[in-house]
Design a protein around this motif. Sequence first.
Motif, PDB file in Angstrom:
ATOM      1  N   CYS A 179       6.216   5.414  -4.547  1.00 32.61           N
ATOM      2  CA  CYS A 179       6.378   5.386  -2.873  1.00 32.61           C
ATOM      3  C   CYS A 179       6.762   7.165  -3.237  1.00 32.61           C
ATOM      4  O   CYS A 179       7.824   7.107  -3.734  1.00 32.61           O
ATOM      5  CB  CYS A 179       7.374   5.017  -2.104  1.00 32.61           C
TER       6      CYS A 179
ATOM      7  N   THR B  71       8.691  -0.400  -3.707  1.00 33.42           N
ATOM      8  CA  THR B  71       7.843   0.084  -3.623  1.00 33.42           C
ATOM      9  C   THR B  71       7.222   1.147  -5.051  1.00 33.42           C
ATOM     10  O   THR B  71       6.191   1.298  -5.035  1.00 33.42           O
ATOM     11  CB  THR B  71       7.838   1.559  -2.431  1.00 33.42           C
TER      12      THR B  71
ATOM     13  N   VAL C 216       4.506   0.115   3.135  1.00 33.16           N
ATOM     14  CA  VAL C 216       4.633   1.171   4.678  1.00 33.16           C
ATOM     15  C   VAL C 216       6.085   1.174   5.551  1.00 33.16           C
ATOM     16  O   VAL C 216       6.830   0.051   5.512  1.00 33.16           O
ATOM     17  CB  VAL C 216       3.791   1.575   5.686  1.00 33.16           C
ATOM     18  N   ASP C 217       7.430   2.370   5.063  1.00 30.98           N
ATOM     19  CA  ASP C 217       8.250   2.176   6.303  1.00 30.98           C
ATOM     20  C   ASP C 217       8.682   3.283   6.796  1.00 30.98           C
ATOM     21  O   ASP C 217       8.259   4.274   6.815  1.00 30.98           O
ATOM     22  CB  ASP C 217       9.470   1.995   5.216  1.00 30.98           C
TER      23      ASP C 217
ATOM     24  N   TYR D  49       1.045  11.804  -1.986  1.00 29.78           N
ATOM     25  CA  TYR D  49       1.953  10.455  -1.174  1.00 29.78           C
ATOM     26  C   TYR D  49       1.251   8.900  -1.409  1.00 29.78           C
ATOM     27  O   TYR D  49      -0.272   8.802  -1.507  1.00 29.78           O
ATOM     28  CB  TYR D  49       1.861  10.561   0.087  1.00 29.78           C
ATOM     29  N   SER D  50       2.056   8.217  -2.318  1.00 27.11           N
ATOM     30  CA  SER D  50       1.543   6.743  -2.334  1.00 27.11           C
ATOM     31  C   SER D  50       2.435   5.798  -1.601  1.00 27.11           C
ATOM     32  O   SER D  50       3.688   6.164  -1.883  1.00 27.11           O
ATOM     33  CB  SER D  50       0.831   7.087  -3.812  1.00 27.11           C
ATOM     34  N   TRP D  51       2.181   4.901  -1.310  1.00 31.35           N
ATOM     35  CA  TRP D  51       3.367   3.453  -0.968  1.00 31.35           C
ATOM     36  C   TRP D  51       2.604   2.454  -1.102  1.00 31.35           C
ATOM     37  O   TRP D  51       1.838   2.021  -1.269  1.00 31.35           O
ATOM     38  CB  TRP D  51       2.948   3.830   0.478  1.00 31.35           C
TER      39      TRP D  51
ATOM     40  N   ASN E 183       9.992  10.409  -3.964  1.00 34.33           N
ATOM     41  CA  ASN E 183      10.360   8.926  -3.740  1.00 34.33           C
ATOM     42  C   ASN E 183      11.156   8.792  -2.249  1.00 34.33           C
ATOM     43  O   ASN E 183      11.100   8.212  -2.153  1.00 34.33           O
ATOM     44  CB  ASN E 183      10.277   8.178  -4.451  1.00 34.33           C
TER      45      ASN E 183
END
Length: 481
Positions: A28, A25, A47-48, A42-44, A129
Amino acid sequence: MNYNIQTIIMVPYRLLLLAAVVLHTLHCGIAAGASGPMDVEYSWVFVDYTFPSPQHRESAVKSGRFIPENCVILDVDVFQDMSEQTLYYGATGSTPNSLTKTRVFLTIPRIKPGNPASIAEIVPGNRPNSVLLAPYPNWKANVVSEDKLNCDDTIVSVFRTKIDILGRFWIVDVGTLDQFEITARSVCPPKILIFDLKNGDKLIKMYKFPPSQVKELSLFTNIEVDIRDPKGRNTFAYIADTTAYKLVVYDFKNDDSWVVDQAYFYPYPNKAHFKINGVNFDLMDGVIGLALDPIIKNNRKLFFHSFASTRESWVYTSTLQNKSLFENGLIDGSGRFFVSSEVREVQSSVEVMTNNGVLIYASMDNRLVCWNSQDPFTANKIYTVYESDEDFQFPSGMKLVNDKVWAVSCQLQNHFTTIATDRQSVKYRVLVGRVDELIKGTGCDKRSAAIPKGSQNSFAFNNNKLVVGNRRSVTSSNRQY
């Protein structure tokens, strides 16, 4: 029904999973070095989720129940409760800190196969992260098993949500799966779920829309909540049916709903073509943007627009709340519904309005734009307050929380096509910016202007209590805790 929230326990597996997630990622988590009035919080890349164990995650991936590239973050909302403080330990594990309880929620609609949860809460880990998503209110409520599906206990697919000023979490479940696939299907009736975030995520109410109010093509993609008394009993919700081109009004007090059918909710065929960062697609979507202005003389306006449109419209909520007007279907909306004479430069998705009447909307050319409702809706009164071709591709969700704008950009244009995307690039972002900083120096900033007469019919929070007084009204789009 069993919607009680589950407590998430940090286990050693979380640390192992995070190490694997970080490898693929890259960015992330909380972004650093962001510039301008909107910062990437936030950034990805993908997705998890907080799977119970690595075995559960591996099984979900192998079976196709979890396909990370098909999970698209669409909307964000934030709950901040000043009356409740959370005790936590700092990085050293030794120094206790007392902070306001802040919860960040995201929607991940099931537009493609392989999405294990449609609504989730961000769960920060032990490093910047390490942000994973915990299904809300729990895993069980998000499991869709079509062989034995209990629609009362299952959240199928959620596009957007609303947290009102009383801490009630309004969730609209559209009841459809694989919306972007030829296998799209409805598996449950659309419904509203209302949770109480101040009282242990208790389910306050579930309301299923009558079959007569749901068309074969219906898709309830947005909701705005209108509170008219300090206890919130006299509350109306306005729900956008984007693909059936209608608005549904829900009366919380009487547990009733009705359909508002107007041509103003329809798309404009000549505005159905979009081009975002070199990706071209056509989308004939109707009403999607919703925003309430301040209460004046016990009335207010609902601003709205269609996705395939460049005009802004509005209607008094007293009209929408008059059920008898719409009992026989389409009415003559002239004199009741209004549309701007001038247009935007390009189409817009979502919008919010401040308690000072400033409309902030997401423009589909990677810009955030403002307009003060005291002015005519003309090109010279519309101002760009933020722009980024990298960070603001396809803004799809937006909320006002206290004095900040929270927005989601999701590069959704890439899911309308077969274009392959870079598996290492950031695709989903949550951005945050202060309203005052965004509109500063623009014609939207009229804070020195006098408060309009008649705005005394308002309420807000003071020392964590809802009070009525002589002040500018606080809309349900702008919570003060």
